[in-house]
Scaffold this motif. Structure first.
Motif, PDB file in Angstrom:
ATOM      1  N   CYS A  26       0.847  -1.207   0.000  1.00 47.36           N
ATOM      2  CA  CYS A  26       0.000   0.000   0.000  1.00 47.36           C
ATOM      3  C   CYS A  26       0.873   1.245   0.000  1.00 47.36           C
ATOM      4  O   CYS A  26       0.565   2.226  -0.690  1.00 47.36           O
ATOM      5  CB  CYS A  26      -0.917   0.008   1.221  1.00 47.36           C
ATOM      6  N   ALA A  27       1.951   1.206   0.765  1.00 48.64           N
ATOM      7  CA  ALA A  27       2.858   2.347   0.801  1.00 48.64           C
ATOM      8  C   ALA A  27       3.478   2.590  -0.568  1.00 48.64           C
ATOM      9  O   ALA A  27       3.626   3.741  -1.003  1.00 48.64           O
ATOM     10  CB  ALA A  27       3.960   2.107   1.839  1.00 48.64           C
ATOM     11  N   GLN A  28       3.825   1.500  -1.262  1.00 48.65           N
ATOM     12  CA  GLN A  28       4.390   1.664  -2.595  1.00 48.65           C
ATOM     13  C   GLN A  28       3.380   2.294  -3.546  1.00 48.65           C
ATOM     14  O   GLN A  28       3.718   3.197  -4.323  1.00 48.65           O
ATOM     15  CB  GLN A  28       4.840   0.314  -3.158  1.00 48.65           C
ATOM     16  N   LEU A  29       2.134   1.836  -3.467  1.00 45.08           N
ATOM     17  CA  LEU A  29       1.089   2.401  -4.315  1.00 45.08           C
ATOM     18  C   LEU A  29       0.878   3.880  -4.005  1.00 45.08           C
ATOM     19  O   LEU A  29       0.816   4.710  -4.912  1.00 45.08           O
ATOM     20  CB  LEU A  29      -0.221   1.631  -4.127  1.00 45.08           C
ATOM     21  N   GLU A  30       0.786   4.209  -2.727  1.00 46.56           N
ATOM     22  CA  GLU A  30       0.480   5.586  -2.342  1.00 46.56           C
ATOM     23  C   GLU A  30       1.639   6.532  -2.650  1.00 46.56           C
ATOM     24  O   GLU A  30       1.423   7.665  -3.077  1.00 46.56           O
ATOM     25  CB  GLU A  30       0.123   5.648  -0.858  1.00 46.56           C
ATOM     26  N   THR A  31       2.869   6.083  -2.419  1.00 42.92           N
ATOM     27  CA  THR A  31       4.007   6.974  -2.651  1.00 42.92           C
ATOM     28  C   THR A  31       4.327   7.116  -4.140  1.00 42.92           C
ATOM     29  O   THR A  31       4.846   8.150  -4.566  1.00 42.92           O
ATOM     30  CB  THR A  31       5.254   6.484  -1.896  1.00 42.92           C
ATOM     31  N   ARG A  32       3.989   6.092  -4.909  1.00 42.87           N
ATOM     32  CA  ARG A  32       4.292   6.159  -6.345  1.00 42.87           C
ATOM     33  C   ARG A  32       3.133   6.717  -7.167  1.00 42.87           C
ATOM     34  O   ARG A  32       3.319   7.513  -8.089  1.00 42.87           O
ATOM     35  CB  ARG A  32       4.662   4.768  -6.868  1.00 42.87           C
ATOM     36  N   THR A  33       1.925   6.297  -6.821  1.00 41.35           N
ATOM     37  CA  THR A  33       0.759   6.594  -7.653  1.00 41.35           C
ATOM     38  C   THR A  33      -0.264   7.458  -6.938  1.00 41.35           C
ATOM     39  O   THR A  33      -1.260   7.868  -7.529  1.00 41.35           O
ATOM     40  CB  THR A  33       0.108   5.262  -8.114  1.00 41.35           C
ATOM     41  N   GLY A  34      -0.034   7.748  -5.671  1.00 46.56           N
ATOM     42  CA  GLY A  34      -1.025   8.445  -4.869  1.00 46.56           C
ATOM     43  C   GLY A  34      -1.486   9.777  -5.420  1.00 46.56           C
ATOM     44  O   GLY A  34      -2.691  10.089  -5.407  1.00 46.56           O
ATOM     45  N   LYS A  35      -0.571  10.578  -5.922  1.00 43.84           N
ATOM     46  CA  LYS A  35      -0.959  11.878  -6.475  1.00 43.84           C
ATOM     47  C   LYS A  35      -1.857  11.713  -7.697  1.00 43.84           C
ATOM     48  O   LYS A  35      -2.816  12.474  -7.889  1.00 43.84           O
ATOM     49  CB  LYS A  35       0.284  12.687  -6.849  1.00 43.84           C
ATOM     50  N   ALA A  36      -1.552  10.698  -8.511  1.00 47.70           N
ATOM     51  CA  ALA A  36      -2.386  10.431  -9.687  1.00 47.70           C
ATOM     52  C   ALA A  36      -3.759   9.924  -9.279  1.00 47.70           C
ATOM     53  O   ALA A  36      -4.750  10.137  -9.992  1.00 47.70           O
ATOM     54  CB  ALA A  36      -1.699   9.415 -10.601  1.00 47.70           C
ATOM     55  N   MET A  37      -3.838   9.244  -8.143  1.00 49.60           N
ATOM     56  CA  MET A  37      -5.128   8.785  -7.631  1.00 49.60           C
ATOM     57  C   MET A  37      -5.927   9.953  -7.068  1.00 49.60           C
ATOM     58  O   MET A  37      -7.151   9.994  -7.185  1.00 49.60           O
ATOM     59  CB  MET A  37      -4.911   7.719  -6.544  1.00 49.60           C
ATOM     60  N   GLN A  38      -5.238  10.894  -6.454  1.00 49.44           N
ATOM     61  CA  GLN A  38      -5.919  12.025  -5.815  1.00 49.44           C
ATOM     62  C   GLN A  38      -6.443  13.033  -6.830  1.00 49.44           C
ATOM     63  O   GLN A  38      -7.519  13.624  -6.636  1.00 49.44           O
ATOM     64  CB  GLN A  38      -4.956  12.715  -4.846  1.00 49.44           C
ATOM     65  N   GLU A  39      -5.702  13.249  -7.896  1.00 46.41           N
ATOM     66  CA  GLU A  39      -6.051  14.313  -8.847  1.00 46.41           C
ATOM     67  C   GLU A  39      -7.473  14.209  -9.391  1.00 46.41           C
ATOM     68  O   GLU A  39      -8.210  15.220  -9.398  1.00 46.41           O
ATOM     69  CB  GLU A  39      -5.038  14.338  -9.995  1.00 46.41           C
ATOM     70  N   PRO A  40      -7.946  13.018  -9.846  1.00 48.77           N
ATOM     71  CA  PRO A  40      -9.324  12.942 -10.344  1.00 48.77           C
ATOM     72  C   PRO A  40     -10.356  13.223  -9.246  1.00 48.77           C
ATOM     73  O   PRO A  40     -11.465  13.679  -9.547  1.00 48.77           O
ATOM     74  CB  PRO A  40      -9.432  11.502 -10.856  1.00 48.77           C
ATOM     75  N   ALA A  41     -10.005  12.931  -7.988  1.00 44.84           N
ATOM     76  CA  ALA A  41     -10.928  13.260  -6.896  1.00 44.84           C
ATOM     77  C   ALA A  41     -10.985  14.764  -6.689  1.00 44.84           C
ATOM     78  O   ALA A  41     -12.052  15.328  -6.419  1.00 44.84           O
ATOM     79  CB  ALA A  41     -10.485  12.560  -5.616  1.00 44.84           C
ATOM     80  N   ASP A  42      -9.845  15.418  -6.843  1.00 45.16           N
ATOM     81  CA  ASP A  42      -9.805  16.873  -6.684  1.00 45.16           C
ATOM     82  C   ASP A  42     -10.561  17.601  -7.801  1.00 45.16           C
ATOM     83  O   ASP A  42     -11.156  18.659  -7.572  1.00 45.16           O
ATOM     84  CB  ASP A  42      -8.353  17.357  -6.646  1.00 45.16           C
ATOM     85  N   ASN A  43     -10.537  17.005  -9.016  1.00 46.09           N
ATOM     86  CA  ASN A  43     -11.219  17.688 -10.133  1.00 46.09           C
ATOM     87  C   ASN A  43     -12.653  17.192 -10.349  1.00 46.09           C
ATOM     88  O   ASN A  43     -13.326  17.628 -11.287  1.00 46.09           O
ATOM     89  CB  ASN A  43     -10.402  17.570 -11.428  1.00 46.09           C
ATOM     90  N   GLY A  44     -13.117  16.290  -9.477  1.00 47.23           N
ATOM     91  CA  GLY A  44     -14.516  15.875  -9.521  1.00 47.23           C
ATOM     92  C   GLY A  44     -14.834  14.693 -10.400  1.00 47.23           C
ATOM     93  O   GLY A  44     -16.004  14.334 -10.564  1.00 47.23           O
ATOM     94  N   THR A  45     -13.821  14.029 -10.965  1.00 45.74           N
ATOM     95  CA  THR A  45     -14.087  12.859 -11.807  1.00 45.74           C
ATOM     96  C   THR A  45     -14.667  11.723 -10.982  1.00 45.74           C
ATOM     97  O   THR A  45     -15.612  11.048 -11.397  1.00 45.74           O
ATOM     98  CB  THR A  45     -12.789  12.386 -12.490  1.00 45.74           C
ATOM     99  N   TYR A  46     -14.089  11.507  -9.798  1.00 43.58           N
ATOM    100  CA  TYR A  46     -14.625  10.497  -8.877  1.00 43.58           C
ATOM    101  C   TYR A  46     -14.330  10.938  -7.448  1.00 43.58           C
ATOM    102  O   TYR A  46     -13.540  11.860  -7.205  1.00 43.58           O
ATOM    103  CB  TYR A  46     -14.048   9.106  -9.152  1.00 43.58           C
ATOM    104  N   LYS A  47     -14.972  10.261  -6.528  1.00 49.31           N
ATOM    105  CA  LYS A  47     -14.632  10.428  -5.115  1.00 49.31           C
ATOM    106  C   LYS A  47     -13.889   9.157  -4.693  1.00 49.31           C
ATOM    107  O   LYS A  47     -14.078   8.091  -5.272  1.00 49.31           O
ATOM    108  CB  LYS A  47     -15.894  10.632  -4.262  1.00 49.31           C
ATOM    109  N   ILE A  48     -13.055   9.277  -3.679  1.00 52.77           N
ATOM    110  CA  ILE A  48     -12.309   8.130  -3.165  1.00 52.77           C
ATOM    111  C   ILE A  48     -12.944   7.667  -1.861  1.00 52.77           C
ATOM    112  O   ILE A  48     -13.185   8.473  -0.961  1.00 52.77           O
ATOM    113  CB  ILE A  48     -10.831   8.473  -2.917  1.00 52.77           C
ATOM    114  N   GLU A  49     -13.201   6.391  -1.773  1.00 53.18           N
ATOM    115  CA  GLU A  49     -13.677   5.796  -0.529  1.00 53.18           C
ATOM    116  C   GLU A  49     -12.585   4.894   0.026  1.00 53.18           C
ATOM    117  O   GLU A  49     -12.184   3.923  -0.613  1.00 53.18           O
ATOM    118  CB  GLU A  49     -14.958   4.980  -0.763  1.00 53.18           C
TER     119      GLU A  49
END
Length: 265
Positions: free
Chosen positions: A107-130
Motif C-alpha cells: 500500500c505504501a508503494q502504491l500511495e508513494t508512487r501513484t497516490g498523487k495520480a489517484m488524488q487528482e481525479p478526486a480533486d477535479n470531480g471525476t470520482y470520489k475516493i472511498e
C-alpha cells in the motif's frame, strides 16, 4: 542361556520405544515441512500478485479485543455505520474504492508512487475516493501498529477530511518496515502528525494518546473483513477491480491515468 532370555524382553521393549520415537520425530518433521511449504507458497503468491493476503484472519478480532471504551464515530466518517472515509465531492459521478492497511508495504508503494495520480481525479470531480481500512497485518505479524495508526487517522478525520488525507499520506511516506511495530508508538504517530499543518490540536493529541477511536478502528476492521476483499492494496472503480498494482509493483501515474480514462469512457 537364562541370562540371554532375561535380556531379550528388555531389548525388544527398547527397540519398540526407539521406533516410536523415530516415528514421532518423522511426523513432526513432515508437519513442519508442510507448514513451511504452505507459508512459502503464500508469500510467493503475495509477492507475485502484488498484494498482502490476509491468511487466517483480518485483524478484526485483535482490534476488538484491544478497543475498550465507548464507540465514538469521528466527524466526517461516511458509508455504512460510518466505517468509510470519503475524499472528494460526494456527488462525483464515479467512485474509486481503495482497500488498504496502514502497515502494508505494498500500500505504501502504491500511495508513494501513484497516490498523487489517484488524488487528482478526486480533486477535479471525476470520482470520489472511498477508503476502506484494515488491520489484519497486526494478526499476521504481531503488535498493534495497524490498529493504533488507524485510531490516530480517525482522530485526524475528526479534524477534517483534508487533515485525514494529509496524515494518511504522511503515514505512508514514513511507514516503517512492516515487521517493526513502530506505528504502535503514539509518540511516533504524533511526531508524524506534526508535519500536517494545523492537525495537532489539543483534542487531536488527547484522542491519539487515549486511543479514543480504537473502538471505531475495530469496527472499520470488521467492515473490511465483511467486504470480502482478501488483500491490500485493492482498488476498484465503480465496483470493478482496477489493476493499479501488478506483479512488477504499483503502476506509474501515467498508466493509472490511462486506466481511469478507459474505465470512465
Amino acid at each position: 542361556m537364562s541370562h540371554t532370555s532375561e535380556q531379550n524382553p528388555m531389548t525388544a521393549t527398547r527397540r519398540m520405544r526407539e521406533r516410536r520415537t523415530r516415528a514421532a520425530r518423522a511426523a513432526r518433521i513432515r508437519r513442519r515441512a508442510v507448514f513451511a511449504a504452505a507459508a512459502a507458497a503464500a508469500a510467493a503468491a503475495a509477492l507475485a500478485g502484488g498484494a498482502v493476503i490476509a491468511l487466517g484472519g483480518t485483524g478484526a478480532g485483535h482490534a476488538a479485543a484491544g478497543a475498550p471504551g465507548p464507540l465514538l464515530v469521528p466527524a466526517h466518517a461516511s458509508g455504512p455505520d460510518g466505517t468509510v472515509v470519503t475524499y472528494g465531492k460526494a456527488d462525483a459521478p464515479h467512485t474509486l474504492e481503495v482497500y488498504e492497511d496502514l502497515r502494508c508495504p505494498f500500500c505504501a508503494q502504491l500511495e508513494t508512487r501513484t497516490g498523487k495520480a489517484m488524488q487528482e481525479p478526486a480533486d477535479n470531480g471525476t470520482y470520489k475516493i472511498e477508503y476502506h481500512l484494515a488491520t489484519f497485518l497486526d494478526d499476521r505479524l504481531g503488535g498493534s501498529g495497524s490498529r493504533t495508526a488507524l485510531a490516530a487517522a480517525a482522530a485526524a478525520l475528526n479534524e477534517g477530511v483534508d487533515k485525514f488525507k494529509q496524515f494518511h499520506d504522511v503515514l505512508y511516506a514514513n511507514q516503517p518496515d512492516e515487521h517493526k511495530d513502530t506505528f504502535a508508538d503514539v509518540n511516533y504517530l504524533l511526531e508524524l502528525a506534526a508535519r500536517v499543518p494545523g492537525l495537532t490540536t489539543d483534542s487531536f493529541i488527547k484522542a491519539v494518546r487515549e486511543g479514543t477511536y480504537a473502538p471505531w478502528a475495530a469496527k472499520v476492521a470488521t467492515a473490511f473483513h465483511r467486504s470480502g476483499v482478501t488483500g491490500t492494496p485493492t482498488v476498484k472503480l465503480d465496483g470493478r477491480s482496477l489493476e493499479a498494482f501488478g506483479s512488477s509493483g504499483a503502476v506509474t501515474p501515467e498508466r493509472f491515468a490511462e486506466l481511469v480514462k478507459q474505465a470512465v469512457a
